[in-house]
Design a protein around this motif. Structure first.
Motif, PDB file in Angstrom:
ATOM      1  N   ILE A 108       0.833  -1.210   0.000  1.00 39.79           N
ATOM      2  CA  ILE A 108       0.000   0.000   0.000  1.00 39.79           C
ATOM      3  C   ILE A 108       0.867   1.258   0.000  1.00 39.79           C
ATOM      4  CG2 ILE A 108      -1.729   1.285   1.329  1.00 39.79           C
ATOM      5  CD1 ILE A 108      -2.608  -1.504   2.473  1.00 39.79           C
ATOM      6  N   TYR A 109       0.629   2.126  -1.003  1.00 38.95           N
ATOM      7  CA  TYR A 109       1.422   3.364  -1.127  1.00 38.95           C
ATOM      8  C   TYR A 109       0.529   4.557  -1.446  1.00 38.95           C
ATOM      9  CZ  TYR A 109       5.480   0.320  -1.518  1.00 38.95           C
ATOM     10  OH  TYR A 109       6.438  -0.618  -1.270  1.00 38.95           O
ATOM     11  N   LEU A 110       0.967   5.718  -0.982  1.00 37.63           N
ATOM     12  CA  LEU A 110       0.327   6.983  -1.366  1.00 37.63           C
ATOM     13  C   LEU A 110       0.753   7.322  -2.803  1.00 37.63           C
ATOM     14  CD1 LEU A 110      -1.371   9.394  -0.200  1.00 37.63           C
ATOM     15  CD2 LEU A 110       0.802  10.442   0.436  1.00 37.63           C
ATOM     16  N   ALA A 111      -0.210   7.755  -3.628  1.00 39.82           N
ATOM     17  CA  ALA A 111       0.067   7.964  -5.060  1.00 39.82           C
ATOM     18  C   ALA A 111       1.300   8.848  -5.295  1.00 39.82           C
ATOM     19  CB  ALA A 111      -1.163   8.570  -5.739  1.00 39.82           C
ATOM     20  N   PHE A 112       1.384   9.964  -4.576  1.00 39.92           N
ATOM     21  CA  PHE A 112       2.483  10.908  -4.817  1.00 39.92           C
ATOM     22  C   PHE A 112       3.823  10.415  -4.279  1.00 39.92           C
ATOM     23  CE2 PHE A 112      -0.166  14.653  -6.116  1.00 39.92           C
ATOM     24  CZ  PHE A 112       0.640  15.059  -7.173  1.00 39.92           C
ATOM     25  N   SER A 113       3.838   9.272  -3.602  1.00 42.61           N
ATOM     26  CA  SER A 113       5.131   8.788  -3.107  1.00 42.61           C
ATOM     27  C   SER A 113       6.047   8.365  -4.257  1.00 42.61           C
ATOM     28  CB  SER A 113       4.945   7.633  -2.109  1.00 42.61           C
ATOM     29  OG  SER A 113       4.465   6.484  -2.763  1.00 42.61           O
ATOM     30  N   SER A 114       5.472   8.131  -5.453  1.00 34.22           N
ATOM     31  CA  SER A 114       6.333   7.820  -6.607  1.00 34.22           C
ATOM     32  C   SER A 114       7.234   9.002  -6.946  1.00 34.22           C
ATOM     33  CB  SER A 114       5.493   7.458  -7.837  1.00 34.22           C
ATOM     34  OG  SER A 114       4.770   8.575  -8.308  1.00 34.22           O
ATOM     35  N   MET A 115       6.816  10.196  -6.533  1.00 38.92           N
ATOM     36  CA  MET A 115       7.595  11.413  -6.773  1.00 38.92           C
ATOM     37  C   MET A 115       8.307  11.869  -5.492  1.00 38.92           C
ATOM     38  SD  MET A 115       6.847  11.713  -9.873  1.00 38.92           S
ATOM     39  CE  MET A 115       7.738  13.227 -10.213  1.00 38.92           C
ATOM     40  N   ASN A 116       8.329  10.989  -4.492  1.00 34.71           N
ATOM     41  CA  ASN A 116       8.871  11.342  -3.177  1.00 34.71           C
ATOM     42  C   ASN A 116       8.216  12.602  -2.616  1.00 34.71           C
ATOM     43  OD1 ASN A 116      10.700   9.160  -3.084  1.00 34.71           O
ATOM     44  ND2 ASN A 116      12.019  10.281  -4.510  1.00 34.71           N
ATOM     45  N   LYS A 117       6.908  12.738  -2.885  1.00 29.60           N
ATOM     46  CA  LYS A 117       6.175  13.913  -2.397  1.00 29.60           C
ATOM     47  C   LYS A 117       5.140  13.494  -1.367  1.00 29.60           C
ATOM     48  CE  LYS A 117       6.036  17.238  -6.186  1.00 29.60           C
ATOM     49  NZ  LYS A 117       5.137  17.902  -7.151  1.00 29.60           N
ATOM     50  N   ASP A 118       5.045  14.276  -0.329  1.00 29.22           N
ATOM     51  CA  ASP A 118       4.048  14.032   0.707  1.00 29.22           C
ATOM     52  C   ASP A 118       2.787  14.838   0.365  1.00 29.22           C
ATOM     53  OD1 ASP A 118       2.996  13.072   3.103  1.00 29.22           O
ATOM     54  OD2 ASP A 118       3.638  14.878   4.171  1.00 29.22           O
ATOM     55  N   ALA A 119       2.211  14.547  -0.808  1.00 30.45           N
ATOM     56  CA  ALA A 119       1.056  15.316  -1.298  1.00 30.45           C
ATOM     57  C   ALA A 119      -0.083  14.363  -1.616  1.00 30.45           C
ATOM     58  CB  ALA A 119       1.450  16.083  -2.554  1.00 30.45           C
ATOM     59  N   GLU A 120      -1.270  14.929  -1.808  1.00 29.52           N
ATOM     60  CA  GLU A 120      -2.450  14.114  -2.084  1.00 29.52           C
ATOM     61  C   GLU A 120      -3.033  14.444  -3.466  1.00 29.52           C
ATOM     62  OE1 GLU A 120      -4.435  13.282   2.127  1.00 29.52           O
ATOM     63  OE2 GLU A 120      -4.728  15.360   1.503  1.00 29.52           O
ATOM     64  N   VAL A 121      -3.630  13.443  -4.114  1.00 30.58           N
ATOM     65  CA  VAL A 121      -4.450  13.712  -5.293  1.00 30.58           C
ATOM     66  C   VAL A 121      -5.785  14.192  -4.742  1.00 30.58           C
ATOM     67  CG1 VAL A 121      -5.504  12.763  -7.380  1.00 30.58           C
ATOM     68  CG2 VAL A 121      -3.261  11.922  -6.621  1.00 30.58           C
ATOM     69  N   GLN A 122      -6.036  15.485  -4.928  1.00 27.86           N
ATOM     70  CA  GLN A 122      -7.186  16.096  -4.258  1.00 27.86           C
ATOM     71  C   GLN A 122      -8.493  15.579  -4.835  1.00 27.86           C
ATOM     72  OE1 GLN A 122      -4.536  19.668  -4.733  1.00 27.86           O
ATOM     73  NE2 GLN A 122      -6.382  20.555  -3.835  1.00 27.86           N
ATOM     74  N   ASP A 123      -9.467  15.506  -3.972  1.00 27.35           N
ATOM     75  CA  ASP A 123     -10.777  14.980  -4.349  1.00 27.35           C
ATOM     76  C   ASP A 123     -11.529  16.009  -5.199  1.00 27.35           C
ATOM     77  OD1 ASP A 123     -13.199  13.726  -4.472  1.00 27.35           O
ATOM     78  OD2 ASP A 123     -13.236  13.198  -2.345  1.00 27.35           O
ATOM     79  N   PRO A 124     -11.889  15.654  -6.437  1.00 31.40           N
ATOM     80  CA  PRO A 124     -12.628  16.607  -7.289  1.00 31.40           C
ATOM     81  C   PRO A 124     -14.139  16.565  -7.059  1.00 31.40           C
ATOM     82  CG  PRO A 124     -12.110  14.654  -8.551  1.00 31.40           C
ATOM     83  CD  PRO A 124     -11.588  14.407  -7.151  1.00 31.40           C
ATOM     84  N   TRP A 125     -14.548  15.774  -6.100  1.00 29.91           N
ATOM     85  CA  TRP A 125     -15.979  15.551  -5.840  1.00 29.91           C
ATOM     86  C   TRP A 125     -16.702  16.867  -5.528  1.00 29.91           C
ATOM     87  CZ3 TRP A 125     -19.785  12.259  -6.391  1.00 29.91           C
ATOM     88  CH2 TRP A 125     -20.873  12.266  -5.530  1.00 29.91           C
ATOM     89  N   TYR A 126     -16.055  17.749  -4.775  1.00 32.78           N
ATOM     90  CA  TYR A 126     -16.736  18.978  -4.351  1.00 32.78           C
ATOM     91  C   TYR A 126     -16.579  20.117  -5.343  1.00 32.78           C
ATOM     92  CZ  TYR A 126     -17.252  16.416  -0.061  1.00 32.78           C
ATOM     93  OH  TYR A 126     -17.586  15.450   0.849  1.00 32.78           O
ATOM     94  N   ASP A 127     -15.366  20.280  -5.918  1.00 29.30           N
ATOM     95  CA  ASP A 127     -15.142  21.450  -6.787  1.00 29.30           C
ATOM     96  C   ASP A 127     -15.139  21.116  -8.285  1.00 29.30           C
ATOM     97  OD1 ASP A 127     -12.696  20.245  -7.213  1.00 29.30           O
ATOM     98  OD2 ASP A 127     -11.508  21.819  -6.258  1.00 29.30           O
ATOM     99  N   HIS A 128     -15.283  19.822  -8.616  1.00 29.16           N
ATOM    100  CA  HIS A 128     -15.348  19.394 -10.025  1.00 29.16           C
ATOM    101  C   HIS A 128     -14.137  19.836 -10.838  1.00 29.16           C
ATOM    102  CE1 HIS A 128     -19.994  18.619  -9.951  1.00 29.16           C
ATOM    103  NE2 HIS A 128     -19.315  17.931  -9.057  1.00 29.16           N
ATOM    104  N   ASN A 129     -13.008  19.979 -10.184  1.00 27.77           N
ATOM    105  CA  ASN A 129     -11.793  20.354 -10.900  1.00 27.77           C
ATOM    106  C   ASN A 129     -11.076  19.078 -11.380  1.00 27.77           C
ATOM    107  OD1 ASN A 129      -9.393  21.358 -11.864  1.00 27.77           O
ATOM    108  ND2 ASN A 129      -9.113  22.819 -10.186  1.00 27.77           N
ATOM    109  N   PHE A 130     -11.636  18.502 -12.418  1.00 31.17           N
ATOM    110  CA  PHE A 130     -11.083  17.254 -12.957  1.00 31.17           C
ATOM    111  C   PHE A 130      -9.807  17.485 -13.745  1.00 31.17           C
ATOM    112  CE2 PHE A 130     -15.446  16.226 -11.981  1.00 31.17           C
ATOM    113  CZ  PHE A 130     -15.308  14.991 -11.376  1.00 31.17           C
TER     114      PHE A 130
END
Ligand code: 4NP
Length: 149
Positions: A108-130
């Motif tokens: 199990i890995y966080l998506a951005f860990s491939s870039m050694n980044k402690d960041a999240e793929v933000q949820d577009p559910w609320y702002d529809h920023n796909f």
């Protein structure tokens, strides 16, 4: 054959986008017989539903081939059969680690860990920023493909 499963909360926005973009990258590199790509949810909220229309529109605009998809929650079989399980945000990782058997904890890995980044793929559910979702996935997915090769 290696198997990667992308996971988000609902499996209608981020993880199906990740699946379809990764499928395109895999196909472009001639690796369809070597790498299998799937996506799942942590929650039961959207089981059976098709990807969000905003996700589909973004993928179409970016010429990503669409794959027929209905939301599915991750199962014990998935945890066992996958080589890599990639969550989009930190809550996904918390949920996945709670759901996973001991034998799958280290998949199990966080998506951005491939870039050694402690960041999240933000949820577009609320702002529809796909568009942001597409850009974030295009930043981090090629590095996962390199690791899977
Ligand atoms: P996803 O987006 O996790 O990227 O598929 C969401 C989909 C559904 C909900 C939240 C986020 N929901 O609350 O139903």
């Amino acid at each position: 054959m290696k198997k990667v499963i992308f996971v988000c909360l609902g499996n209608i926005c981020r993880s199906p986008m990740a699946e379809m973009i990764m499928d395109q990258l895999v196909d472009q590199q001639g690796l369809t017989n070597e790498i299998q790509v799937e996506s799942r949810s942590t929650s039961t909220y959207e089981i059976g539903n098709e990807p969000h229309p905003g996700a589909i529109a973004e993928l179409k605009q970016r010429n990503v081939p669409l794959v027929k998809h209905q939301a599915k929650q991750i199962t014990t079989d998935d945890f066992e059969s996958a080589d890599l399980i990639i969550g989009m945000d930190k809550q996904n990782i918390i949920d996945l680690k709670q759901m996973a058997p001991q034998s799958a904890q280290n998949k199990i890995y966080l998506a951005f860990s491939s870039m050694n980044k402690d960041a999240e793929v933000q949820d577009p559910w609320y702002d529809h920023n796909f568009n942001r979702t597409y850009r974030q996935l295009m930043e981090l997915l090629p590095a996962w493909l390199e690791k899977l090769k």
